[in-house]
Design an enzyme around this catalytic site. Structure first.
Site, short mmCIF file in Angstrom:
data_model
loop_
_atom_site.label_atom_id
_atom_site.label_comp_id
_atom_site.label_asym_id
_atom_site.label_seq_id
_atom_site.Cartn_x
_atom_site.Cartn_y
_atom_site.Cartn_z
N VAL A 15 40.01 45.43 37.96
CA VAL A 15 40.01 44.29 37.02
C VAL A 15 38.80 43.39 37.28
O VAL A 15 38.03 43.09 36.36
CB VAL A 15 41.33 43.49 37.14
CG1 VAL A 15 41.28 42.22 36.30
CG2 VAL A 15 42.52 44.35 36.75
N ASP A 36 35.53 39.50 47.65
CA ASP A 36 36.60 40.47 47.88
C ASP A 36 36.88 40.53 49.38
O ASP A 36 36.00 40.24 50.20
CB ASP A 36 36.17 41.86 47.36
CG ASP A 36 37.35 42.80 47.22
OD1 ASP A 36 37.87 42.96 46.10
OD2 ASP A 36 37.78 43.40 48.25
N ARG A 89 59.62 43.63 40.33
CA ARG A 89 58.70 42.49 40.27
C ARG A 89 58.81 41.63 41.52
O ARG A 89 57.84 41.08 42.01
CB ARG A 89 59.07 41.63 39.06
CG ARG A 89 58.11 41.78 37.91
CD ARG A 89 58.55 40.85 36.82
NE ARG A 89 59.90 41.19 36.39
CZ ARG A 89 60.17 41.81 35.26
NH1 ARG A 89 59.21 42.13 34.45
NH2 ARG A 89 61.41 42.09 34.91
N VAL A 123 52.09 38.01 36.97
CA VAL A 123 51.18 36.90 36.69
C VAL A 123 51.91 35.58 36.41
O VAL A 123 51.43 34.52 36.82
CB VAL A 123 50.17 37.28 35.58
CG1 VAL A 123 50.81 37.38 34.21
CG2 VAL A 123 49.01 36.30 35.55
N ASP A 149 48.62 41.52 26.06
CA ASP A 149 49.69 42.12 25.24
C ASP A 149 49.49 41.75 23.76
O ASP A 149 49.73 42.57 22.87
CB ASP A 149 51.06 41.61 25.72
CG ASP A 149 51.16 41.65 27.23
OD1 ASP A 149 51.88 42.50 27.76
OD2 ASP A 149 50.49 40.83 27.88
N ALA A 151 46.62 41.17 22.37
CA ALA A 151 45.50 42.00 21.90
C ALA A 151 45.98 43.41 21.59
O ALA A 151 45.57 44.03 20.60
CB ALA A 151 44.40 42.03 22.97
N ARG A 152 46.88 43.92 22.44
CA ARG A 152 47.41 45.26 22.20
C ARG A 152 48.21 45.30 20.90
O ARG A 152 48.12 46.25 20.12
CB ARG A 152 48.31 45.69 23.38
CG ARG A 152 47.50 46.04 24.61
CD ARG A 152 48.37 46.33 25.82
NE ARG A 152 47.57 46.86 26.92
CZ ARG A 152 47.85 46.70 28.20
NH1 ARG A 152 48.93 46.00 28.57
NH2 ARG A 152 47.09 47.22 29.13
N HIS A 169 46.94 38.45 12.75
CA HIS A 169 47.35 37.36 13.63
C HIS A 169 48.81 37.55 14.01
O HIS A 169 49.68 37.53 13.15
CB HIS A 169 47.09 36.00 12.99
CG HIS A 169 45.62 35.75 12.86
ND1 HIS A 169 44.84 35.36 13.93
CD2 HIS A 169 44.79 35.95 11.83
CE1 HIS A 169 43.59 35.30 13.54
NE2 HIS A 169 43.52 35.65 12.27
N HIS A 176 54.61 38.22 30.77
CA HIS A 176 53.73 39.39 30.73
C HIS A 176 54.48 40.48 31.50
O HIS A 176 54.41 40.54 32.72
CB HIS A 176 52.38 39.08 31.39
CG HIS A 176 51.55 40.31 31.63
ND1 HIS A 176 51.06 41.09 30.62
CD2 HIS A 176 51.14 40.90 32.79
CE1 HIS A 176 50.39 42.11 31.14
NE2 HIS A 176 50.43 42.02 32.45
N1 LIG Z 1 47.49 40.16 34.06
C1 LIG Z 1 47.19 41.33 33.53
O1 LIG Z 1 47.27 41.50 32.30
C2 LIG Z 1 46.75 42.43 34.45
C3 LIG Z 1 46.16 43.61 33.96
C4 LIG Z 1 45.74 44.57 34.89
C5 LIG Z 1 45.95 44.38 36.26
N2 LIG Z 1 46.53 43.23 36.67
C6 LIG Z 1 46.77 42.95 38.09
O2 LIG Z 1 45.55 42.60 38.73
C7 LIG Z 1 45.65 42.89 40.13
C8 LIG Z 1 44.45 43.70 40.56
O3 LIG Z 1 44.48 44.96 39.93
P1 LIG Z 1 43.31 46.04 40.19
O4 LIG Z 1 43.66 47.23 39.38
O5 LIG Z 1 41.98 45.39 40.03
O6 LIG Z 1 43.57 46.35 41.73
P2 LIG Z 1 42.54 47.01 42.76
O7 LIG Z 1 43.36 47.55 43.86
O8 LIG Z 1 41.59 47.90 42.05
O9 LIG Z 1 41.70 45.76 43.31
C9 LIG Z 1 42.27 44.73 44.04
C10 LIG Z 1 41.17 44.14 44.88
O10 LIG Z 1 41.69 42.97 45.54
C11 LIG Z 1 41.08 42.92 46.81
N3 LIG Z 1 41.86 42.05 47.69
C12 LIG Z 1 43.07 42.28 48.24
N4 LIG Z 1 43.44 41.20 48.97
C13 LIG Z 1 42.44 40.30 48.89
C14 LIG Z 1 42.24 39.01 49.41
N5 LIG Z 1 43.15 38.42 50.20
N6 LIG Z 1 41.08 38.36 49.12
C15 LIG Z 1 40.16 38.94 48.33
N7 LIG Z 1 40.31 40.16 47.80
C16 LIG Z 1 41.43 40.84 48.07
C17 LIG Z 1 41.04 44.38 47.28
O11 LIG Z 1 40.10 44.57 48.31
C18 LIG Z 1 40.65 45.09 45.97
O12 LIG Z 1 39.24 45.23 45.85
C19 LIG Z 1 47.00 43.62 40.29
O13 LIG Z 1 47.99 42.71 40.72
C20 LIG Z 1 47.31 44.12 38.89
O14 LIG Z 1 48.69 44.32 38.67
C21 LIG Z 1 46.92 42.25 35.81
#
Ligand SMILES: NC(=O)c1ccc[n+]([C@@H]2O[C@H](COP(=O)([O-])OP(=O)(O)OC[C@H]3O[C@@H](n4cnc5c(N)ncnc54)[C@H](O)[C@@H]3O)[C@@H](O)[C@H]2O)c1
Length: 314
Positions: A15, A36, A89, A123, A149, A151-152, A169, A176
């Site tokens: 993300v 990170d 969750r 979230v 969601d 947007a989807r 719209h 979420h």
């Molecule tokens: N809100 C949304 O609509 C939505 C959509 C997609 C993913 N997500 C969420 O986003 C989060 C990340 O997903 P992702 O696919 O990028 O995961 P990912 O595993 O690809 O990346 C997570 C990153 O966080 C880093 N990290 C972990 N702990 C950390 C810390 N204390 N400080 C700094 N960095 C840290 C890791 O090193 C890793 O690079 C997940 O919780 C996922 O569920 C939310």
């Protein structure tokens, strides 16, 4: 003092790194700093993105430490883990809460005037937790909520009606996640409610069609993760859209996750409703006219988030 065009991203995984690239190419920010837990990863992503600099307007992209969040107008939290198959969750919250707690504590020390935008799941619960832990006003701590969601939904409706998604719209509101609610009563195309649009165009608008669309929207993340292991592009586009609304003070209506203060009789919970987003963050929540059944579903969704939060050890 925050700098208007600076964005910090904490968590450079699927993300965060896609968001960094999307932000840089969108031309809406002046500076992006990526942080990170793996410094090498953040450095690698920043280097790779920086090498595209001759193909777009100038943007400074670097990797850094928490102190580099200083001055960011917005800090996005996308650090943490994604839900494992079959994981509740509550269990996911248990894994991501300590991560978000540490990040919020670090960034509020160096950047008390900025906005915090959460993407890490779950979230809504984490937005509420971050808000309480930060001590910042709710206008400045909010989550991406159901912007993705929504947007989807617009994209699914656009395909169904063979029309530009920008002319559709419709909002997904609430959590979420599994209890999210499609606000069909306020869905429209070309200013016409869906059934009126269908009547005037001769297109179908059956309950089964709408139910199937709703199911595809609700299950989208599972379906994508089953195929490619993560979701990144649409969430990055959604986060970019939210950031653009703040940076440009666009006062855009977006379904971000925000603290409710009595809307539909709900309070003390963060969830998504259409809200005006501008330079100060969430500027106003809009109480759209929902049907009785949609209001009941919204209350069920709020309860699902409450139940998740009930397990938090503060
Ligand atoms: N809100 C949304 O609509 C939505 C959509 C997609 C993913 N997500 C969420 O986003 C989060 C990340 O997903 P992702 O696919 O990028 O995961 P990912 O595993 O690809 O990346 C997570 C990153 O966080 C880093 N990290 C972990 N702990 C950390 C810390 N204390 N400080 C700094 N960095 C840290 C890791 O090193 C890793 O690079 C997940 O919780 C996922 O569920 C939310």
């Amino acid at each position: 003092m925050t700098e208007h065009g600076k964005v910090a991203i904490i968590g450079a995984g699927h993300v965060g790194s896609t968001l960094a690239y999307t932000l840089v190419t969108a031309g809406i920010v002046r500076e992006v700093v990526i942080i990170d837990a793996s410094q090498e990863r953040a450095e690698g992503e920043a280097m790779d993105i920086a090498h595209a600099s001759s193909f777009h307007a100038p943007v400074k992209i670097t990797s850094g430490q928490f102190e580099d969040v200083a001055g960011a107008a917005i800090t996005v939290i996308s650090a943490g883990v994604a839900q494992k198959e079959g994981e509740s969750r509550v269990a996911l919250l248990g894994r991501n809460l300590p991560i978000v707690r540490n990040i919020v504590s670090e960034i509020t020390k160096v950047n008390p005037d900025g906005i915090i935008l959460l993407a890490t799941n779950p979230v809504d619960a984490l937005t509420y937790a971050a808000l309480r832990m930060s001590g910042l006003p709710s206008s400045r701590v909010f989550g991406s909520g159901t912007v993705l969601d929504t947007a989807r939904l617009r994209s699914e409706l656009a395909v169904h009606y063979d029309i530009d998604a920008r002319n559709v719209h419709a909002y997904v509101i609430g959590e979420h996640g599994d209890s999210e609610v499609v606000a069909w009563s306020v869905a429209d195309i070309a200013n016409m409610q869906l059934h009126a649009y269908c009547q005037s165009t001769g297109l179908t608008c059956s309950l089964e069609d709408m139910r199937a669309i709703e199911m595809r929207v609700r299950n989208a993340a599972y379906e994508i993760i089953r195929r490619k292991g993560a979701t990144n592009f649409a969430i990055a586009a959604a986060l970019t859209r939210i950031i653009e609304a703040v940076i440009r003070n666009a006062r855009s209506v977006l379904t971000v996750s925000t603290l409710l203060q009595g809307q539909y009789g709900l309070e003390n919970v963060c969830l998504s409703l259409p809200a005006i987003v501008g330079k100060n963050g969430v500027e106003k929540i809009i109480s759209v006219p929902l049907s009785e059944s949609e209001q009941q579903q919204l209350h069920r969704s709020a309860k699902a988030i409450h139940d998740t939060l009930a397990n938090i050890v503060w």
